[in-house]
Design a protein around this motif. Sequence first.
Motif, PDB file in Angstrom:
ATOM      1  N   GLU A   1       0.330  -1.126  -0.208  1.00 60.25           N
ATOM      2  CA  GLU A   1       0.056   0.194   0.106  1.00 60.25           C
ATOM      3  C   GLU A   1       0.733   1.469  -0.047  1.00 60.25           C
ATOM      4  OE1 GLU A   1      -2.647  -0.965   3.671  1.00 60.25           O
ATOM      5  OE2 GLU A   1      -4.011  -2.387   2.599  1.00 60.25           O
ATOM      6  N   HIS A   2       2.020   1.459   0.947  1.00 59.21           N
ATOM      7  CA  HIS A   2       2.878   2.456   0.698  1.00 59.21           C
ATOM      8  C   HIS A   2       3.503   2.378  -0.666  1.00 59.21           C
ATOM      9  CE1 HIS A   2       5.530   5.412   1.748  1.00 59.21           C
ATOM     10  NE2 HIS A   2       6.804   4.267   2.022  1.00 59.21           N
ATOM     11  N   ILE A   3       4.561   1.565  -0.637  1.00 59.26           N
ATOM     12  CA  ILE A   3       4.955   1.199  -1.902  1.00 59.26           C
ATOM     13  C   ILE A   3       4.115   2.452  -3.171  1.00 59.26           C
ATOM     14  CG2 ILE A   3       7.348   0.400  -1.159  1.00 59.26           C
ATOM     15  CD1 ILE A   3       6.192  -1.775  -3.116  1.00 59.26           C
ATOM     16  N   LEU A   4       3.233   1.606  -3.426  1.00 61.42           N
ATOM     17  CA  LEU A   4       2.651   1.650  -4.876  1.00 61.42           C
ATOM     18  C   LEU A   4       1.167   2.554  -5.014  1.00 61.42           C
ATOM     19  CD1 LEU A   4       1.660  -1.771  -6.560  1.00 61.42           C
ATOM     20  CD2 LEU A   4       3.256  -0.143  -6.786  1.00 61.42           C
ATOM     21  N   GLY A   5       0.706   3.353  -3.233  1.00 59.05           N
ATOM     22  CA  GLY A   5       0.585   3.762  -2.809  1.00 59.05           C
ATOM     23  C   GLY A   5      -1.729   3.430  -3.276  1.00 59.05           C
ATOM     24  N   LEU A   6      -1.329   2.146  -3.087  1.00 57.27           N
ATOM     25  CA  LEU A   6      -3.199   1.324  -2.819  1.00 57.27           C
ATOM     26  C   LEU A   6      -3.970   2.481  -1.547  1.00 57.27           C
ATOM     27  CD1 LEU A   6      -2.252  -1.266  -4.548  1.00 57.27           C
ATOM     28  CD2 LEU A   6      -2.537   0.711  -5.718  1.00 57.27           C
ATOM     29  N   GLU A   7      -5.459   1.943  -1.805  1.00 53.52           N
ATOM     30  CA  GLU A   7      -5.808   2.535  -0.275  1.00 53.52           C
ATOM     31  C   GLU A   7      -5.936   1.174   0.404  1.00 53.52           C
ATOM     32  OE1 GLU A   7     -10.603   0.886  -1.648  1.00 53.52           O
ATOM     33  OE2 GLU A   7      -9.568   2.584  -2.892  1.00 53.52           O
ATOM     34  N   LYS A   8      -5.943   1.556   1.687  1.00 51.55           N
ATOM     35  CA  LYS A   8      -5.856   0.753   2.854  1.00 51.55           C
ATOM     36  C   LYS A   8      -6.715  -0.861   2.319  1.00 51.55           C
ATOM     37  CE  LYS A   8      -4.740  -0.283   7.340  1.00 51.55           C
ATOM     38  NZ  LYS A   8      -3.339  -1.636   7.022  1.00 51.55           N
ATOM     39  N   GLY A   9      -6.038  -2.234   2.190  1.00 48.51           N
ATOM     40  CA  GLY A   9      -6.892  -2.976   1.910  1.00 48.51           C
ATOM     41  C   GLY A   9      -7.245  -3.584   0.568  1.00 48.51           C
ATOM     42  N   ALA A  10      -6.440  -2.700  -0.501  1.00 48.89           N
ATOM     43  CA  ALA A  10      -6.633  -2.754  -1.388  1.00 48.89           C
ATOM     44  C   ALA A  10      -5.322  -4.293  -1.724  1.00 48.89           C
ATOM     45  CB  ALA A  10      -6.537  -2.035  -2.708  1.00 48.89           C
ATOM     46  N   SER A  11      -5.862  -5.030  -3.454  1.00 49.05           N
ATOM     47  CA  SER A  11      -4.252  -5.475  -3.068  1.00 49.05           C
ATOM     48  C   SER A  11      -4.613  -6.226  -4.922  1.00 49.05           C
ATOM     49  CB  SER A  11      -4.418  -7.203  -2.246  1.00 49.05           C
ATOM     50  OG  SER A  11      -6.039  -7.591  -2.248  1.00 49.05           O
TER      51      SER A  11
END
Length: 178
Positions: free
Chosen positions: A50-60
Amino acid sequence: MNVNRGINHIGLTVPDMEVATDFFKKGLNGKIAYDSQKKTDEPRGGDYVEHILGLEKGASIIHKRMMVFGNGPNIEMFEFKDAHQGQSQALQDIGYTHISFYVEAEAFERVLEQVKEAGGEPISEPHSNTKYEDTEGNKTVYVKSPWGSLIELQTIPHGYYYPNDSEASVFIPTSFND
């Protein structure tokens, strides 16, 4: 020294990897280079991702595939789970709005039919390109993919012309044998 060689790939998030792959294979002769994430793998998510790709919490990421198209940039596709996703609707929307595929002039109508048979929906009839691309025999049309992204088919068989203050020539993929 210019260390930038050019565009390597374009990232595209799709709702269904197999639908997108089928469209690109049937419509534009795309080929799978590799799947760096498969649905049978552990989904790629968590705090670090989530941190390195800027994803929302819980997204995979559940599926990630690189596809090759002739000798132009590749398309890296992503399929997610547990992500709130919006969709670009039109050319005026902010962000990357479309991917343009250069098509040989003599094959333009055939490729358009192939794209339609693969599930693409043209927004209009093929028409002339705009200024600097409007040389003899040119043609373009935008097509909505089955998931709603815009794909442009374009041909400029007699090349571009340029204003006097142009700093570079536009890249046009060359012919290749596959």
